[in-house]
Design a protein around this motif. Structure first.
Motif, mmCIF file in Angstrom:
data_model
loop_
_atom_site.group_PDB
_atom_site.id
_atom_site.type_symbol
_atom_site.label_atom_id
_atom_site.label_comp_id
_atom_site.label_asym_id
_atom_site.label_seq_id
_atom_site.Cartn_x
_atom_site.Cartn_y
_atom_site.Cartn_z
ATOM 1 N N GLY A 83 59.137 -34.378 -21.258
ATOM 2 C CA GLY A 83 57.853 -33.817 -21.688
ATOM 3 C C GLY A 83 57.837 -32.311 -21.762
ATOM 4 O O GLY A 83 56.773 -31.693 -21.640
ATOM 5 N N ALA A 84 59.000 -31.693 -21.994
ATOM 6 C CA ALA A 84 59.140 -30.240 -21.887
ATOM 7 C C ALA A 84 58.549 -29.517 -23.092
ATOM 8 O O ALA A 84 59.232 -29.189 -24.067
ATOM 9 N N ILE A 85 57.243 -29.283 -23.017
ATOM 10 C CA ILE A 85 56.521 -28.469 -23.997
ATOM 11 C C ILE A 85 55.499 -27.645 -23.242
ATOM 12 O O ILE A 85 54.855 -28.139 -22.317
ATOM 13 N N GLU A 86 55.354 -26.367 -23.626
ATOM 14 C CA GLU A 86 54.394 -25.501 -22.944
ATOM 15 C C GLU A 86 54.149 -24.248 -23.772
ATOM 16 O O GLU A 86 54.612 -24.133 -24.901
ATOM 17 N N ALA A 87 53.366 -23.330 -23.203
ATOM 18 C CA ALA A 87 53.178 -21.979 -23.754
ATOM 19 C C ALA A 87 52.598 -21.953 -25.170
ATOM 20 O O ALA A 87 53.149 -21.320 -26.066
ATOM 21 N N PRO A 88 51.472 -22.618 -25.420
ATOM 22 C CA PRO A 88 50.904 -22.595 -26.769
ATOM 23 C C PRO A 88 50.386 -21.214 -27.161
ATOM 24 O O PRO A 88 49.907 -20.451 -26.322
ATOM 25 N N PHE A 89 50.500 -20.924 -28.444
ATOM 26 C CA PHE A 89 49.884 -19.723 -29.021
ATOM 27 C C PHE A 89 49.469 -20.075 -30.436
ATOM 28 O O PHE A 89 50.288 -20.532 -31.231
ATOM 29 N N TYR A 149 45.993 -22.751 -39.327
ATOM 30 C CA TYR A 149 46.226 -22.342 -37.943
ATOM 31 C C TYR A 149 47.635 -22.804 -37.574
ATOM 32 O O TYR A 149 47.981 -23.975 -37.786
ATOM 33 N N TYR A 150 48.428 -21.887 -37.054
ATOM 34 C CA TYR A 150 49.804 -22.187 -36.666
ATOM 35 C C TYR A 150 49.876 -22.282 -35.148
ATOM 36 O O TYR A 150 49.493 -21.336 -34.441
ATOM 37 N N LEU A 151 50.347 -23.418 -34.654
ATOM 38 C CA LEU A 151 50.514 -23.643 -33.223
ATOM 39 C C LEU A 151 51.980 -23.431 -32.859
ATOM 40 O O LEU A 151 52.846 -24.220 -33.221
ATOM 41 N N PHE A 152 52.243 -22.322 -32.164
ATOM 42 C CA PHE A 152 53.574 -22.028 -31.658
ATOM 43 C C PHE A 152 53.654 -22.553 -30.230
ATOM 44 O O PHE A 152 52.738 -22.347 -29.425
ATOM 45 N N VAL A 153 54.747 -23.220 -29.897
ATOM 46 C CA VAL A 153 54.973 -23.737 -28.542
ATOM 47 C C VAL A 153 56.418 -23.480 -28.149
ATOM 48 O O VAL A 153 57.262 -23.149 -28.989
ATOM 49 N N SER A 154 56.687 -23.654 -26.855
ATOM 50 C CA SER A 154 58.059 -23.573 -26.358
ATOM 51 C C SER A 154 58.505 -24.954 -25.898
ATOM 52 O O SER A 154 57.797 -25.615 -25.135
ATOM 53 N N PHE A 155 59.658 -25.377 -26.384
ATOM 54 C CA PHE A 155 60.299 -26.628 -25.968
ATOM 55 C C PHE A 155 61.355 -26.325 -24.908
ATOM 56 O O PHE A 155 61.939 -25.244 -24.871
ATOM 57 N N ASP A 156 61.635 -27.333 -24.094
ATOM 58 C CA ASP A 156 62.763 -27.353 -23.161
ATOM 59 C C ASP A 156 62.546 -26.417 -21.977
ATOM 60 O O ASP A 156 61.415 -26.208 -21.566
ATOM 61 N N ARG A 157 63.612 -25.849 -21.404
ATOM 62 C CA ARG A 157 63.532 -25.287 -20.056
ATOM 63 C C ARG A 157 63.530 -23.763 -20.024
ATOM 64 O O ARG A 157 64.418 -23.111 -20.556
#
Length: 262
Positions: free
Chosen positions: A148-154, A162-170
């Motif tokens: 479930g490694a997703i976080e840090a939305p912008f 609208y563009y949703l940027f996220v961070s995957f992995d560790r």
């Protein structure tokens, strides 16, 4: 929460901290620690709004708080209270906040890390606090693989999307970090967001725009800002030595309206 300033995006100088006398209201979430996470700062209606997280690594006992300041300078911030918290009674983790103002002037806060992914709540534009009339917790993106490694939305608004940027992995493993920056888009701030191939971000979708390469390891926890005539991507990464750095790249947009980094 340290503050740094720059006039050119290259040379940065320390400018103190947000809470010179500490932030005791956060310690129930940090096990008494003084380290706070993931500050999100923007300027609206004549003042700075700062959303930030209190937690410990890997814990679902987390909280997002708001502070405001007329200048952004150290010692000028006013504690505006708790926005949202999480624990084992809910399916999300209340860290990594990002404020976005939609085209109608409505305020929204996206947030989330692991568990069931990226969420969004409505805010009151008059206060920056959580809406009292719309208390729904909406789902924007989720992964059911990779723990479930997703976080840090912008969320960044450009043109009709609208563009949703996220961070995957560790994150946060030094040179072993596998963080990478992904994106999807929607015509509505609340989604549904899909990637370049049309895969819903709630079903694990996301188009990669920046990953580790050469001596750049684990780029992630991104922000996108308009600066003059350019869109600029800010993120953190690790060098071969494991030392952390701030990364800054320009963003271009292809003919189909998808971002790329250069």
């Amino acid at each position: 929460l340290p503050i740094k300033t720059s006039t050119d995006r290259i040379a940065w100088r320390g400018a103190g901290v947000v809470w010179p006398n500490g932030a005791p209201w956060t310690t129930p979430y940090t096990n008494g620690g003084r380290s706070l996470w993931a500050p999100d700062i923007s300027y609206h209606n004549g003042q700075f709004f700062l959303y930030y997280s209190a937690s410990t690594f890997g814990s679902q006992r987390s909280a997002i708080f708001l502070a405001t300041s007329p200048t952004g300078a150290a010692g000028t911030w006013t504690h505006q209270g708790l926005i949202i918290e999480s624990d084992a009674s809910v399916d999300y983790n209340a860290i990594d906040p990002n404020l976005v103002v939609d085209e109608s002037g409505q305020w929204w806060l996206s947030f989330g890390s692991f568990w069931t992914g990226i969420k969004m709540i409505r805010l009151d534009p008059n206060t920056g606090r959580r809406s009292q009339t719309d208390t729904a917790v909406r789902s924007l993106a989720r992964r059911t693989t990779a723990d479930g490694a997703i976080e840090a939305p912008f969320i960044y608004r450009r043109g009709g999307y609208y563009y949703l940027f996220v961070s995957f992995d560790r994150c946060c493993q030094g040179a072993a970090s596998t963080y990478r920056i992904m994106v999807g888009r929607s015509t509505s701030v609340t989604g549904p967001y899909v990637d370049r191939n049309g895969v819903a971000m709630t079903s694990g979708g996301g188009s990669q725009i920046l990953a580790g390469h050469g001596s750049i390891h684990g780029p992630g926890h991104q922000a996108v800002l308009r600066d003059g005539a350019s869109d600029v991507l800010f993120y953190h990464y690790y060098a071969d030595s494991g030392a952390p750095f701030l990364g800054i790249n320009l963003i271009g947009w292809d003919g189909a309206g998808w971002p790329y980094v250069y």
